[in-house]
Design a protein around this motif. Sequence first.
Motif, PDB file in Angstrom:
ATOM      1  N   GLU A 292       0.517  -0.945   0.153  1.00 10.15           N
ATOM      2  CA  GLU A 292       0.093  -0.049  -0.012  1.00 10.15           C
ATOM      3  C   GLU A 292       0.867   1.309   0.119  1.00 10.15           C
ATOM      4  O   GLU A 292       0.410   2.485  -0.600  1.00 10.15           O
ATOM      5  N   ARG A 293       2.349   1.212   0.846  1.00  3.84           N
ATOM      6  CA  ARG A 293       2.805   2.370   0.877  1.00  3.84           C
ATOM      7  C   ARG A 293       4.011   2.421   0.072  1.00  3.84           C
ATOM      8  O   ARG A 293       5.120   3.293   0.135  1.00  3.84           O
ATOM      9  N   GLY A 294       4.176   1.225  -0.528  1.00  4.40           N
ATOM     10  CA  GLY A 294       5.608   0.974  -1.303  1.00  4.40           C
ATOM     11  C   GLY A 294       7.092   1.128  -0.822  1.00  4.40           C
ATOM     12  O   GLY A 294       7.875   1.618  -1.194  1.00  4.40           O
ATOM     13  N   VAL A 295       6.823   0.677   0.656  1.00  2.00           N
ATOM     14  CA  VAL A 295       7.969   0.595   1.304  1.00  2.00           C
ATOM     15  C   VAL A 295       8.896  -0.623   0.793  1.00  2.00           C
ATOM     16  O   VAL A 295       8.561  -1.686   0.500  1.00  2.00           O
ATOM     17  N   ARG A 296      10.295   0.094   0.837  1.00  2.00           N
ATOM     18  CA  ARG A 296      11.218  -0.790   0.137  1.00  2.00           C
ATOM     19  C   ARG A 296      12.129  -1.843   1.128  1.00  2.00           C
ATOM     20  O   ARG A 296      12.753  -2.710   0.555  1.00  2.00           O
TER      21      ARG A 296
END
Length: 639
Positions: A292-296
């Motif tokens: 959902e937040r594109g955390v890497r």
Amino acid sequence: MTFTKRNFTLLILVLAVICAGLALTPRWKGEKEHRDAGIIIEYKDVLSLAQKNSQSPEIVFDRLKEAGVSGLIVSETVGKDLSSGSLPLYYGTVAGLPDGLGKDLHEPFGAAALWIPSDITASQWYDSALQVRFPESRRYVKEQGVVYVLPHTLEELLETGVLPDFSGLLFASSAGIPVMYRVAPVAVPDTQNEMALLEGLLDNFSAVIRAVSPSGLFAAGYPDLRPLADVLKEAGIPVAMVEFSRQFGAHQLNWLMYPGLLSLHSVTTEEIISRSISRYTLYERMMRAAKERGVRLLLMRPSAIEATDDPLAAFEKEIQRLSQGLRGQKIAVQWPDPFSSWNMSLFGAIACSLVFLLMIARLGDRFQILEMTTVSFIQTAAFIVIGLFLGVGVWKILFIARIVAAFTAGLLASEASLIALEEWKKPLKGLVGGFLVALVGGLAIAALFSYPVYMLRLRTFSGVKLTLFLPLLIVLLHDLRRRVHPESLKDVIFRPPLWGELMLIGGLLAAAAIVLLRSGNAQFVPGWEVTMRDMLERFLIARPRNKELFAGYPALLLWYYFRRSLLWERYREIFRLVATLAFSSLVNSFCHFHTPLYFILWREFNGWWTGIILGTLMLLVFHYILCPFWKRWRGVIMD
């Protein structure tokens, strides 16, 4: 040549879609190329698990790597760490040095001292690092090793950096695993020495150190983070940007390092204990952060509160589950690279400007300020030219862009709501029309801010609250002015209030307060709602927003029913106002620029069809159960 209002609207929306599509191309491409996330663990947890399971750290890490671990966290130790024995060194006062080493040093017995035995692994690394980190220290070479008397007290070094964990760095080098190095806080006078030490580390371990993240309450070098940023930029090392961090100096460092940033999500042990977060909830949070937040980067820690006979096997199973869950979402489990940089697109600014002007014109027509029955070719051309000039202004001046985008979002949600509400004779047309207009406008707003500064949340969009409040106000004023509600605003003001109206107004104000309070504040979400959200995510992957699923679209269908049935003429305005939440929420989803675009589109489609299904079920219950019951009960009362 003239255009009807409908054709003029379609023309402008088509132009906006084309411009938005061109502007969104870099974001779409970037999200597609960087659809990956790395699972990282701390080196000290590897050592802890190895000790608990009576296995070597190499065997433990090989198992976790096979399960899906992508990298290690190795930290610079502070005085508190050294005092607890985190490194195989003596750290304390001169008086406490082993084997009487402090007796012939002629140093104050209370001075801070370090003893590096010559027979430990990486003794030369520690020796060299101390000479760089504390060049003013006194160094004494002994037969069994080296003694350092530091130019600081133990209290001064309690929370500031002393030595890198070279055992962890050498371990990562031998395993060929990427490292996120955590540089500790440092007193301002020691900043230069700390940066020299870090520069040497990045040079000597360039093959493994792939990211750096400051640890502690304040970033190393605070309040001036430029020396740290200069060292990292010279080495080409990105910063791991911890989500929701309250660390002093973190925001400044992120700006200095842009675009060399990798977002990181972690949940501390203290948070797990204080909020009673289960391991399954932890898994859901990690999955949500990535999709959902594109955390890497996702930091996983073994459980510190759940007892088990085999902690390594339990942690290995958690890593494996998270890795499989990410791959199930088509997210590659690997060490990520940062986004490249690009700036605001002129096409995005034009798209948003055209939608902004169109919404003003449409609402002006509804309030009888403008007249849009027909629009001439010259008027259409003039409208587009004005949109182009405004787009250039939006593109050049960020303040104008923020103002235009904020009001575009609010006006767009209002107009989409009114488009849907006015089609009570043809409900499907209203459901589709309102959704598509909000979708096109949302893409135009997204196109304006679809560049890494906003995608990485260095800047945030300030129009969310306006988008929730403005549609309620505009729809209410429209209904009173156009007599959609049976009374005008003047009639409502000058007649005595009705108890039913007071109750509805109170309920509406309470609901609005809750919506505004909860917007962006996860701590106000109750546990049962979290459970329901998790269930929806498991079934639908892209979970619809509650305001759309449980309020907006069902209220829209109830409005259609009551309007067609000529019921509750005085009170059905409440359903029109609640219906605005569907389109406010839809538009706001596109204002979450850190969320992958494909996920937003998927989520909004899910919210649309599930909200329609739930609203239809509510209508069936009302029509076939509640209505007959009400008529029968009212008949009994009348008798």
